[in-house]
Design a protein around this motif. Structure first.
Motif, PDB file in Angstrom:
ATOM      1  N   ARG A 127      23.330 -10.401 -15.830  1.00 28.09           N
ATOM      2  CA  ARG A 127      24.452  -9.444 -16.145  1.00 28.09           C
ATOM      3  C   ARG A 127      24.493  -8.227 -14.916  1.00 28.09           C
ATOM      4  NH1 ARG A 127      22.351  -6.881 -21.734  1.00 28.09           N
ATOM      5  NH2 ARG A 127      24.431  -5.917 -21.531  1.00 28.09           N
ATOM      6  N   MET A 128      23.387  -8.054 -14.531  1.00 24.16           N
ATOM      7  CA  MET A 128      23.315  -6.986 -13.312  1.00 24.16           C
ATOM      8  C   MET A 128      24.010  -7.465 -12.219  1.00 24.16           C
ATOM      9  SD  MET A 128      19.881  -5.909 -11.141  1.00 24.16           S
ATOM     10  CE  MET A 128      20.044  -5.194  -9.639  1.00 24.16           C
ATOM     11  N   LEU A 129      23.729  -8.805 -11.679  1.00 21.93           N
ATOM     12  CA  LEU A 129      24.515  -9.375 -10.471  1.00 21.93           C
ATOM     13  C   LEU A 129      26.091  -9.467 -10.742  1.00 21.93           C
ATOM     14  CD1 LEU A 129      21.995 -11.905  -9.406  1.00 21.93           C
ATOM     15  CD2 LEU A 129      22.401  -9.877  -8.160  1.00 21.93           C
ATOM     16  N   GLU A 130      26.312  -9.836 -12.333  1.00 19.48           N
ATOM     17  CA  GLU A 130      27.826  -9.929 -12.405  1.00 19.48           C
ATOM     18  C   GLU A 130      28.651  -8.711 -12.256  1.00 19.48           C
ATOM     19  OE1 GLU A 130      27.728 -10.955 -16.555  1.00 19.48           O
ATOM     20  OE2 GLU A 130      27.392 -13.078 -16.142  1.00 19.48           O
ATOM     21  N   LYS A 131      28.099  -7.471 -11.950  1.00 19.73           N
ATOM     22  CA  LYS A 131      28.638  -6.335 -11.711  1.00 19.73           C
ATOM     23  C   LYS A 131      28.964  -6.215 -10.128  1.00 19.73           C
ATOM     24  CE  LYS A 131      27.202  -2.510 -13.647  1.00 19.73           C
ATOM     25  NZ  LYS A 131      26.226  -1.402 -14.198  1.00 19.73           N
ATOM     26  N   VAL A 132      28.257  -6.860  -9.344  1.00 18.59           N
ATOM     27  CA  VAL A 132      28.491  -6.793  -7.937  1.00 18.59           C
ATOM     28  C   VAL A 132      28.849  -8.005  -7.293  1.00 18.59           C
ATOM     29  CG1 VAL A 132      27.067  -4.648  -7.577  1.00 18.59           C
ATOM     30  CG2 VAL A 132      25.863  -6.884  -7.637  1.00 18.59           C
ATOM     31  N   CYS A 133      29.126  -8.999  -7.886  1.00 13.91           N
ATOM     32  CA  CYS A 133      29.220 -10.353  -7.287  1.00 13.91           C
ATOM     33  C   CYS A 133      30.055 -11.218  -8.272  1.00 13.91           C
ATOM     34  CB  CYS A 133      27.977 -11.212  -7.058  1.00 13.91           C
ATOM     35  SG  CYS A 133      28.064 -12.771  -6.216  1.00 13.91           S
ATOM     36  N   GLY A 134      30.897 -12.018  -7.784  1.00 14.83           N
ATOM     37  CA  GLY A 134      32.332 -12.592  -8.488  1.00 14.83           C
ATOM     38  C   GLY A 134      31.635 -14.200  -8.851  1.00 14.83           C
ATOM     39  N   ILE A 135      30.376 -14.429  -8.730  1.00 14.94           N
ATOM     40  CA  ILE A 135      29.889 -15.869  -8.941  1.00 14.94           C
ATOM     41  C   ILE A 135      29.733 -15.865 -10.538  1.00 14.94           C
ATOM     42  CG2 ILE A 135      28.006 -17.303  -8.564  1.00 14.94           C
ATOM     43  CD1 ILE A 135      29.681 -17.034  -5.995  1.00 14.94           C
ATOM     44  N   ASP A 136      29.567 -17.175 -10.887  1.00  9.68           N
ATOM     45  CA  ASP A 136      29.416 -17.553 -12.270  1.00  9.68           C
ATOM     46  C   ASP A 136      27.781 -17.620 -12.385  1.00  9.68           C
ATOM     47  OD1 ASP A 136      29.042 -18.698 -14.710  1.00  9.68           O
ATOM     48  OD2 ASP A 136      30.643 -20.061 -14.775  1.00  9.68           O
ATOM     49  N   TRP A 137      27.200 -17.020 -12.897  1.00 17.57           N
ATOM     50  CA  TRP A 137      25.559 -16.930 -12.942  1.00 17.57           C
ATOM     51  C   TRP A 137      25.179 -17.939 -14.387  1.00 17.57           C
ATOM     52  CZ3 TRP A 137      23.675 -16.017  -8.509  1.00 17.57           C
ATOM     53  CH2 TRP A 137      24.364 -14.932  -7.650  1.00 17.57           C
ATOM     54  N   GLY A 138      26.085 -18.437 -14.790  1.00 20.29           N
ATOM     55  CA  GLY A 138      25.458 -19.471 -15.887  1.00 20.29           C
ATOM     56  C   GLY A 138      24.569 -20.388 -15.443  1.00 20.29           C
ATOM     57  N   VAL A 191      28.041  -9.617  -2.195  1.00 18.94           N
ATOM     58  CA  VAL A 191      27.354  -9.053  -3.035  1.00 18.94           C
ATOM     59  C   VAL A 191      27.751  -7.512  -2.863  1.00 18.94           C
ATOM     60  CG1 VAL A 191      25.111  -8.236  -4.218  1.00 18.94           C
ATOM     61  CG2 VAL A 191      25.616 -10.690  -3.488  1.00 18.94           C
ATOM     62  N   ALA A 192      28.290  -6.570  -3.652  1.00 20.81           N
ATOM     63  CA  ALA A 192      28.711  -5.284  -3.257  1.00 20.81           C
ATOM     64  C   ALA A 192      29.372  -5.234  -1.989  1.00 20.81           C
ATOM     65  CB  ALA A 192      27.280  -4.430  -3.453  1.00 20.81           C
TER      66      ALA A 192
END
Length: 200
Positions: A128-139, A153-154
Motif C-alpha cells: 500500500r505504501m509503494l502504490e502511493k509512489v509507484c504505478g506497478i501492480d504489487w499483487g 518510484v517517486a
C-alpha cells in the motif's frame, strides 16, 4: 619488465562507506511497517551474454532472483545484467565463482557499493505504501516473492526486488546515490500514514 617488490603498486582499497542518507526526521513508529537504509550492503553489477555461461552460473533469469551458494542475493535486473547484493564475503564468493568465464565470453563485474543507495521496505502495508509512489501492480500474481523489476518510484528511476522476510512482504529499492536522500524522504512521506518506523 617485471615489477620488483619495491615498485609494485599497492592493492586498491575502497574508501570507507558513507551513507547518502542524513536522518533528521521523526517517524510515526506505530505499526509494523519499516524502512531501512541498507545502502552499506556490498553491491556488484555483472554484465554478460543473456544466455551464456555467466547466465547459467548465476542462475537468476531476467525478472527473477535467487540466493547464491555463498548466501548473496542475485537479481536478474535486465537481460544480460545482474545485481549481486549481500555481505562483503557473500558477494565476493559469488563473483569469484565466475572466475575463468571472462576467457570464454565477454563479462564485466563492477563495484556498485558506493554508487547506489539501497533501501528495504518491510511490512504487511508495504504494498500500500509503494502504490502511493509507484504505478506497478504489487499483487502477488504480478510481483511475487523473488520478482525483480525496474520502475519509477517517486519519479526516480529504480531497480526493485521483492525479497520477503519470514513470510512478510519486503522490497529492496535501488537508486543512484545522488537521489538517495530525496527518495528516502519520499518513502517516509508515503509510509507515514501506515505508522512507518525508520530503522538503522
Amino acid at each position: 619488465m617485471a615489477e620488483t617488490a619495491s615498485t609494485q603498486r599497492p592493492a586498491f582499497e575502497s574508501p570507507p562507506f558513507e551513507s547518502p542518507i542524513v536522518r533528521y526526521y521523526q517517524t510515526s513508529a506505530g505499526g509494523d511497517l519499516t524502512l531501512t537504509d541498507a545502502s552499506a550492503a556490498t553491491k556488484r553489477l555483472v554484465r554478460a551474454g543473456a544466455d551464456g555461461l555467466t547466465a547459467d552460473r548465476l542462475g537468476a533469469r531476467f525478472g527473477t532472483s535467487q540466493i547464491a551458494p555463498g548466501g548473496a542475493l542475485v537479481l536478474g535486473s535486465r537481460p544480460g545484467e545482474w545485481i549481486i547484493v549481500g555481505a562483503p564475503g557473500e558477494v565476493s564468493a559469488a563473483v569469484a565463482d565466475l572466475d575463468g568465464l571472462e576467457a570464454q565470453e565477454f563479462m564485466t563485474a563492477l563495484d556498485w557499493s558506493h554508487s547506489r543507495a539501497m533501501f528495504r521496505v518491510t511490512g504487511v502495508d508495504a504494498t500500500r505504501m509503494l502504490e502511493k509512489v509507484c504505478g506497478i501492480d504489487w499483487g502477488d500474481h504480478m510481483t511475487p516473492d523473488g520478482a525483480v523489476l525496474s520502475a519509477s518510484v517517486a519519479l526516480t528511476t529504480c531497480d526493485l526486488a521483492r525479497n520477503d522476510v519470514n513470510g512478510t512482504p519486503s522490497y529492496l529499492i535501488f537508486c543512484d546515490r545522488s537521489f538517495g536522500q530525496y527518495l528516502f524522504d519520499a518513502l517516509i512521506d508515503a509510509g507515514d500514514e501506515f505508522g512507518l518506523t525508520v530503522t538503522a
